[in-house]
Scaffold this active site. Sequence first.
Site, PDB file in Angstrom:
ATOM      1  N   GLY A 222      -6.317  -8.234   4.671  1.00  0.00           N
ATOM      2  CA  GLY A 222      -6.170  -8.857   5.970  1.00  0.00           C
ATOM      3  C   GLY A 222      -5.425  -7.974   6.948  1.00  0.00           C
TER       4      GLY A 222
ATOM      5  N   HIS B  11       6.816  23.899   3.227  1.00  0.00           N
ATOM      6  CA  HIS B  11       7.399  23.524   4.511  1.00  0.00           C
ATOM      7  C   HIS B  11       6.512  24.045   5.644  1.00  0.00           C
ATOM      8  CE1 HIS B  11      10.416  22.803   7.611  1.00  0.00           C
ATOM      9  NE2 HIS B  11      10.165  24.034   8.073  1.00  0.00           N
TER      10      HIS B  11
END
Length: 463
Positions: A183, A441
């Site tokens: 939902g 990174h």
Amino acid sequence: MRELACDVAIIGAGTAGIAAHGAAVKAGARAVLIERGPGGTTCARVGCMPSKLLIEAARAAHDARGTEPFGVAAGEVRIDGAAVMRRVRRLRDDFVASVFEGLDEISPDLRVSGTARFCDQTTLLVDDHTRVVAGAVVIATGSTPALPPPLRPVESHVLTTDTLFEIEGLPESLAVLGAGPVGLELAQAMARLGVRVTLLDPADAVGGIRDPKVAACAAALIGAEIDLCLGATVEAAEIVGDAVRLSWRLDSGEQASGTFARVLAAAGRPPNLSDLDLAAAGIACDEDGLPDFNPRTLQCGTAPVFLAGDANHERPVLHEAQRQGWIAGGNAARFPQVEAPPPWPAFALTFTDPQVAAIGRAFDAEEARGWVIGEASFADQGRARTMDRAAGLIRIYAEPDGRLAGAAMIGPGVEHLAHLIVIAVQEGWDAAAFLDRPFYHPTLEEGLQSAVKAVAARTGGTR
């Protein structure tokens, strides 16, 4: 009356049933597959795949509107609802066709169409035209959307997850009943496609999230795009012209109402078991009609009957249905020798934006007093900031010795971060072992690294 003998009879050709058939055949069994529905699996036909197609259309619209923070001028975004739904159905049909191609490899002599019911533990009658006598039976009948009682008087105006993807265009307004994962996904997608959406649920959290901090974060982030009404119980519905008027009661006792072009019932999918006549097989059921079964072997009591996939309502997600089908089919072929493999860690994803995940041990306020919990916010996470998606929260649960036990999270890229944690939980890693892996990174994965570092700092597990 056709008579058909086999080692294993599988009722249902969805994800679990197809897997069960493959496992039984691999074990050397003669396996018969019985299917009554339109086929194609719930996932491909009305579940995972069409919902993601709708979600991706909504993402495209949302991203197109959100270019200004990057210094990119955006023009008017126009939604062609009919084109959106045509693409959903076209690609959905491709996914369903690929399922049928696999089923076509099974000999027609070992496939039966119709509704099966038990005559005894190992004899099935299919639509009064075929009698199947088997050594063992796998029930993989899937599930069907529930229609909440207040919606029954307006059923003609109610969509379910089985019918939503057939609509020709997008409604002007939509009430969604049920703020569980499905939902929540569909409500946000419709809102991003220009539909005025109200999401109603009697619970106090969205997406079935049990961690209160993650639940609050999810309600704030996702609720900003829709009219989110938690603690709301729909009590009545009536047709007003071409629309539906709903009346609901809030936990506070306040009454409220609204009028909507369409209503989507997303309040769960109960198993399809009522037509099987399980009593004839000597299988006792609880008050909800669910048989007692072993969640590891999937065997119903001592009977040569196994229950797999959404039909057992244990973990109604595709990867679990596939594994359960494989376990059930193999055990049915080997009966009475059955295997009980250890369960996988719980793993649930909600494909909203931001995404939501729950992994491993579920949050429990009482038990959590003995846990070590590490947190990291996406609000200041480097890669998330570069993407203009700096919102969300990661919560990692660990034992006092640092062993990772579970997590709840909401944020960008969570479907990928969650896979790292579920592997760590399954492998029994502690925080130190998890951190002794390379983290590139700048990546979103560094947010996960930060949360685990917080666990390590409290358990003496830093390296």
